[in-house]
Design an enzyme around this catalytic site. Structure first.
Site, PDB file in Angstrom:
ATOM      1  N   ALA A 168      -8.773  -7.025   8.405  1.00 57.38           N
ATOM      2  CA  ALA A 168      -7.500  -7.169   9.144  1.00 57.38           C
ATOM      3  C   ALA A 168      -7.236  -8.583   9.651  1.00 57.38           C
ATOM      4  CB  ALA A 168      -7.386  -6.175  10.299  1.00 57.38           C
ATOM      5  N   ALA A 169      -8.044  -9.557   9.240  1.00 59.80           N
ATOM      6  CA  ALA A 169      -7.764 -10.943   9.645  1.00 59.80           C
ATOM      7  C   ALA A 169      -6.405 -11.375   9.091  1.00 59.80           C
ATOM      8  CB  ALA A 169      -8.853 -11.876   9.131  1.00 59.80           C
ATOM      9  N   GLY A 170      -6.125 -11.008   7.839  1.00 59.55           N
ATOM     10  CA  GLY A 170      -4.850 -11.367   7.207  1.00 59.55           C
ATOM     11  C   GLY A 170      -3.681 -10.660   7.878  1.00 59.55           C
ATOM     12  N   ASP A 171      -3.871  -9.390   8.235  1.00 57.00           N
ATOM     13  CA  ASP A 171      -2.798  -8.622   8.892  1.00 57.00           C
ATOM     14  C   ASP A 171      -2.497  -9.236  10.258  1.00 57.00           C
ATOM     15  OD1 ASP A 171      -3.310  -6.969   6.705  1.00 57.00           O
ATOM     16  OD2 ASP A 171      -4.611  -5.640   7.859  1.00 57.00           O
ATOM     17  N   GLU A 199       0.837  -1.214   0.000  1.00 58.33           N
ATOM     18  CA  GLU A 199       0.000   0.000   0.000  1.00 58.33           C
ATOM     19  C   GLU A 199       0.868   1.259   0.000  1.00 58.33           C
ATOM     20  OE1 GLU A 199      -4.165  -1.483   2.033  1.00 58.33           O
ATOM     21  OE2 GLU A 199      -2.718  -0.448   3.308  1.00 58.33           O
TER      22      GLU A 199
HETATM   23  O1  RIB Z   1      -6.250  -5.273   5.755  1.00 58.11           O
HETATM   24  C1  RIB Z   1      -7.184  -4.347   6.211  1.00 58.11           C
HETATM   25  C2  RIB Z   1      -6.779  -2.960   5.813  1.00 58.11           C
HETATM   26  O2  RIB Z   1      -6.840  -2.831   4.421  1.00 58.11           O
HETATM   27  C3  RIB Z   1      -7.689  -1.874   6.350  1.00 58.11           C
HETATM   28  O3  RIB Z   1      -7.304  -1.436   7.619  1.00 58.11           O
HETATM   29  C4  RIB Z   1      -7.636  -0.814   5.274  1.00 58.11           C
HETATM   30  O4  RIB Z   1      -6.998   0.361   5.660  1.00 58.11           O
HETATM   31  C5  RIB Z   1      -6.935  -1.465   4.090  1.00 58.11           C
HETATM   32  O5  RIB Z   1      -5.672  -1.004   3.971  1.00 58.11           O
END
Ligand code: RIB
Length: 296
Positions: free
Chosen positions: A240-243, A136
């Site tokens: 945000a599950a992946g994060d 990103e």
């Molecule tokens: O992975 C989730 C994230 O994707 C969100 O917090 C949003 O900002 C996007 O970047």
């Protein structure tokens, strides 16, 4: 060994909807909230909540004070985040009744990194340190190049996948953490087992963690393959599950845990994350993950 996460910081504008809006449709949402997010910020918070010392680098806009504040509240080092005279990155997120989401991104300050800045940040890190990247921010390719020249290990979560990722020399990556959609776009396969095999052929020096949603996750490197089921829970928001998975997997891995245990911890953390609304706020603390694992 220091861990540097060079990644995005976003304000997430989250709308609860009955269904994801269709082309041409006007839809009312039942609730709105604005929260900290961005794949970069979420990953730093996941690492911090999992107990890791983490340096975050990137760009926020002049409106980014709260984003830096949230990172600092969680003990993340923020001295490598600069402020640029534009808006911070933001995301418009729709979450439907099943917890599924759709995300529209505005890159904002996340796209304002310069080669001068990344060289300055990376000069504070050295051989053996780890660089985490998602997709990103701008200058992904340059970040990988400079980090590798220094002997840093590059971990890539190629999300969201686009030509910014595929134009990089991905042979520089030591570990990929990615989902089925992203792996499919990288290696052109549709079945998980074939994706894993194709990743091994295309990137023989790298390990891969492939997340498969309800079908669990798979790890593969040159020596072994390890599979882990997911923990079934009632999802209210999958954002945000992946994060969360990536942050917990990395923490467990960097602490020297066995691959199976890394996958299991990461799966538990992401299962907990989907039971709460929001991105960063939904990421669990390590003690809650431990308790969840004990209860299973
Ligand atoms: O992975 C989730 C994230 O994707 C969100 O917090 C949003 O900002 C996007 O970047």
């Amino acid at each position: 060994m220091k861990i540097l996460n060079y990644g995005s910081l976003n304000y997430d504008h989250i709308y609860l909807v009955d269904h994801i809006v269709r082309p041409g449709e006007t839809l009312s949402s039942s609730e709105i909230s604005v929260r900290a997010g961005g794949k970069g910020l979420n990953l730093s918070i996941a690492l911090a909540k999992a107990g890791m010392e983490i340096y975050h680098a990137g760009m926020a806009g002049e409106d980014g004070t709260e984003l830096l504040g949230i990172l600092r509240e969680h003990g993340v080092h923020t001295e490598h985040i600069s402020i640029h005279a534009v808006r911070s990155g933001h995301a418009v997120i729709q979450v439907d009744g099943q917890g599924e989401n759709s995300i529209l991104l505005y890159q904002g300050a996340n796209g304002k990194n310069s080669v001068e800045k990344i060289k300055k940040v990376l000069s504070c890190f050295s051989e053996g340190d780890v660089l985490l990247l998602q997709n990103e921010i701008n200058l992904l390719r340059e970040l990988m190049e400079i980090a590798c020249e220094k002997g840093m290990k590059v971990v890539l979560n190629p999300s969201p996948m686009n030509e910014n990722v595929t134009s990089c020399d991905l042979s520089r990556v030591s570990l990929f953490i990615l989902n089925e959609l992203e792996a499919g776009q990288l290696v052109g396969e549709t079945e998980p087992e074939q994706m894993i095999a194709a990743m091994r052929v295309k990137y023989p020096e790298a390990a891969t963690v492939l997340t498969l949603g309800k079908a669990g996750s798979i790890y593969a490197d040159g020596e072994r393959v390890c599979r882990c089921p997911c923990f079934p829970v009632e999802a209210v928001d999958t954002t945000a599950a992946g994060d969360t998975f990536a942050g917990y997997y990395l923490t467990a891995m960097l602490c020297g845990r066995e691959v199976g245990e890394c996958l299991r911890t990461a799966s538990a953390a992401s299962a907990l994350a989907v039971t709460k609304r929001g991105a960063a706020p939904s990421i669990p603390y390590y003690k809650d993950v431990e308790e969840f694992l004990r209860s299973r």
